[in-house]
Motif scaffolding. Structure first.
Motif, PDB file in Angstrom:
ATOM      1  N   ARG A  95       0.838  -1.206   0.000  1.00 39.55           N
ATOM      2  CA  ARG A  95       0.000   0.000   0.000  1.00 39.55           C
ATOM      3  C   ARG A  95       0.869   1.251   0.000  1.00 39.55           C
ATOM      4  N   ILE A  96       1.916   1.244   0.815  1.00 42.62           N
ATOM      5  CA  ILE A  96       2.835   2.383   0.876  1.00 42.62           C
ATOM      6  C   ILE A  96       3.534   2.560  -0.470  1.00 42.62           C
ATOM      7  N   ILE A  97       3.968   1.466  -1.062  1.00 41.18           N
ATOM      8  CA  ILE A  97       4.647   1.518  -2.363  1.00 41.18           C
ATOM      9  C   ILE A  97       3.704   2.069  -3.429  1.00 41.18           C
ATOM     10  N   THR A  98       2.458   1.638  -3.418  1.00 48.55           N
ATOM     11  CA  THR A  98       1.473   2.135  -4.379  1.00 48.55           C
ATOM     12  C   THR A  98       1.284   3.642  -4.223  1.00 48.55           C
ATOM     13  N   VAL A  99       1.133   4.092  -2.989  1.00 49.87           N
ATOM     14  CA  VAL A  99       0.948   5.524  -2.733  1.00 49.87           C
ATOM     15  C   VAL A  99       2.173   6.318  -3.199  1.00 49.87           C
ATOM     16  N   LEU A 100       3.369   5.855  -2.833  1.00 54.23           N
ATOM     17  CA  LEU A 100       4.598   6.552  -3.243  1.00 54.23           C
ATOM     18  C   LEU A 100       4.774   6.546  -4.756  1.00 54.23           C
ATOM     19  N   SER A 101       4.413   5.439  -5.395  1.00 56.93           N
ATOM     20  CA  SER A 101       4.566   5.314  -6.843  1.00 56.93           C
ATOM     21  C   SER A 101       3.638   6.253  -7.600  1.00 56.93           C
ATOM     22  N   ILE A 102       2.569   6.652  -6.961  1.00 55.50           N
ATOM     23  CA  ILE A 102       1.643   7.621  -7.560  1.00 55.50           C
ATOM     24  C   ILE A 102       2.030   9.040  -7.157  1.00 55.50           C
ATOM     25  N   LEU A 103       2.310   9.238  -5.861  1.00 55.01           N
ATOM     26  CA  LEU A 103       2.585  10.588  -5.364  1.00 55.01           C
ATOM     27  C   LEU A 103       3.898  11.185  -5.869  1.00 55.01           C
ATOM     28  N   ILE A 104       4.947  10.387  -5.963  1.00 52.44           N
ATOM     29  CA  ILE A 104       6.249  10.926  -6.375  1.00 52.44           C
ATOM     30  C   ILE A 104       6.175  11.545  -7.770  1.00 52.44           C
ATOM     31  N   PRO A 105       5.679  10.822  -8.791  1.00 50.10           N
ATOM     32  CA  PRO A 105       5.604  11.463 -10.115  1.00 50.10           C
ATOM     33  C   PRO A 105       4.675  12.675 -10.157  1.00 50.10           C
ATOM     34  N   ILE A 106       3.566  12.607  -9.423  1.00 54.84           N
ATOM     35  CA  ILE A 106       2.646  13.751  -9.395  1.00 54.84           C
ATOM     36  C   ILE A 106       3.318  14.941  -8.730  1.00 54.84           C
ATOM     37  N   ALA A 107       4.000  14.710  -7.611  1.00 54.00           N
ATOM     38  CA  ALA A 107       4.695  15.799  -6.904  1.00 54.00           C
ATOM     39  C   ALA A 107       5.792  16.397  -7.779  1.00 54.00           C
ATOM     40  N   VAL A 108       6.566  15.541  -8.448  1.00 59.41           N
ATOM     41  CA  VAL A 108       7.633  16.045  -9.315  1.00 59.41           C
ATOM     42  C   VAL A 108       7.033  16.871 -10.444  1.00 59.41           C
ATOM     43  N   ALA A 109       5.980  16.367 -11.075  1.00 56.25           N
ATOM     44  CA  ALA A 109       5.341  17.110 -12.165  1.00 56.25           C
ATOM     45  C   ALA A 109       4.799  18.447 -11.665  1.00 56.25           C
ATOM     46  N   ALA A 110       4.185  18.442 -10.495  1.00 55.42           N
ATOM     47  CA  ALA A 110       3.638  19.686  -9.942  1.00 55.42           C
ATOM     48  C   ALA A 110       4.753  20.660  -9.582  1.00 55.42           C
ATOM     49  N   LEU A 111       5.763  20.165  -8.898  1.00 59.25           N
ATOM     50  CA  LEU A 111       6.867  21.044  -8.495  1.00 59.25           C
ATOM     51  C   LEU A 111       7.671  21.529  -9.692  1.00 59.25           C
ATOM     52  N   PHE A 112       7.716  20.732 -10.738  1.00 61.54           N
ATOM     53  CA  PHE A 112       8.433  21.099 -11.960  1.00 61.54           C
ATOM     54  C   PHE A 112       7.816  22.346 -12.587  1.00 61.54           C
ATOM     55  N   THR A 113       6.514  22.520 -12.399  1.00 66.49           N
ATOM     56  CA  THR A 113       5.822  23.664 -13.000  1.00 66.49           C
ATOM     57  C   THR A 113       5.882  24.911 -12.129  1.00 66.49           C
TER      58      THR A 113
END
Length: 179
Positions: A12-30
């Motif tokens: 469950r933690i891996i699933t959450v991190l696997s979704i949140l990390i790319p979303i956070a990077v994409a958001a912070l990238f902008t």
């Protein structure tokens, strides 16, 4: 708590991190802090540092495989833990650079332009794909589930190595265009 229960929890933690990390990077990238009115110096010195960290990660991954082939489980674990740490440091530096600096555009022409964008595209996609692989592989080893660890590591290693090496290649190809 049984290993099966622990594995379910970690999945469950891996699933959450696997979704949140790319979303956070994409958001912070902008988000560019300068454009938001913050008085920050662009961290333009970071790209060669995080490219070097990618290179170091690739070397460490190769040595980790050599260590396990020689039967040195302890060194294998230490090297992979270090590689995960390198990837985390890379990610933080990468975000820091893009939050304080304007993106650099690749200005190459002709075939090299298509080569660059192919490498960049596959690097980005596989850097997202590799997150759950790395975390699952690591979790299985930590839980002592070595048959399943070995099974997924056969996919994780080449993916992660590709991402690390292409990160260096992307940097080398775009570095002449940094301002």
């Amino acid at each position: 708590m049984s290993n099966l229960t622990k594995e379910k929890k970690y999945k469950r933690i891996i699933t959450v991190l696997s979704i949140l990390i790319p979303i956070a990077v994409a958001a912070l990238f902008t988000i560019n802090l300068k454009n938001l009115g913050f008085n920050v110096e662009p961290l333009t010195f970071l790209p060669p540092i995080y490219a070097s960290i990618n290179g170091l990660t690739a070397i460490v991954l190769i040595f980790a495989v050599i260590a396990i082939k020689k039967g040195n489980k302890k060194l294998h674990e230490q090297l992979n833990t270090f590689a995960i740490g390198c990837s985390l440091v890379f990610l933080l530096l990468y975000i820091g650079y893009h939050m304080t600096s304007d993106s650099t555009k690749f200005e190459g022409e002709g075939t090299i332009k298509y080569v660059y964008y192919f490498i960049l595209f596959t690097h980005i996609i596989l850097s997202i794909v590799v997150i759950p692989f790395v975390l699952t592989t690591y979790m299985r080893a930590k839980l002592g589930n070595f048959p399943q660890h070995k099974k997924i590591a056969k996919f994780t290693f080449p993916l992660w190595l590709y991402v690390a090496i292409t990160g260096v290649i992307v940097y080398i190809m775009i570095s002449p265009y940094y301002v």
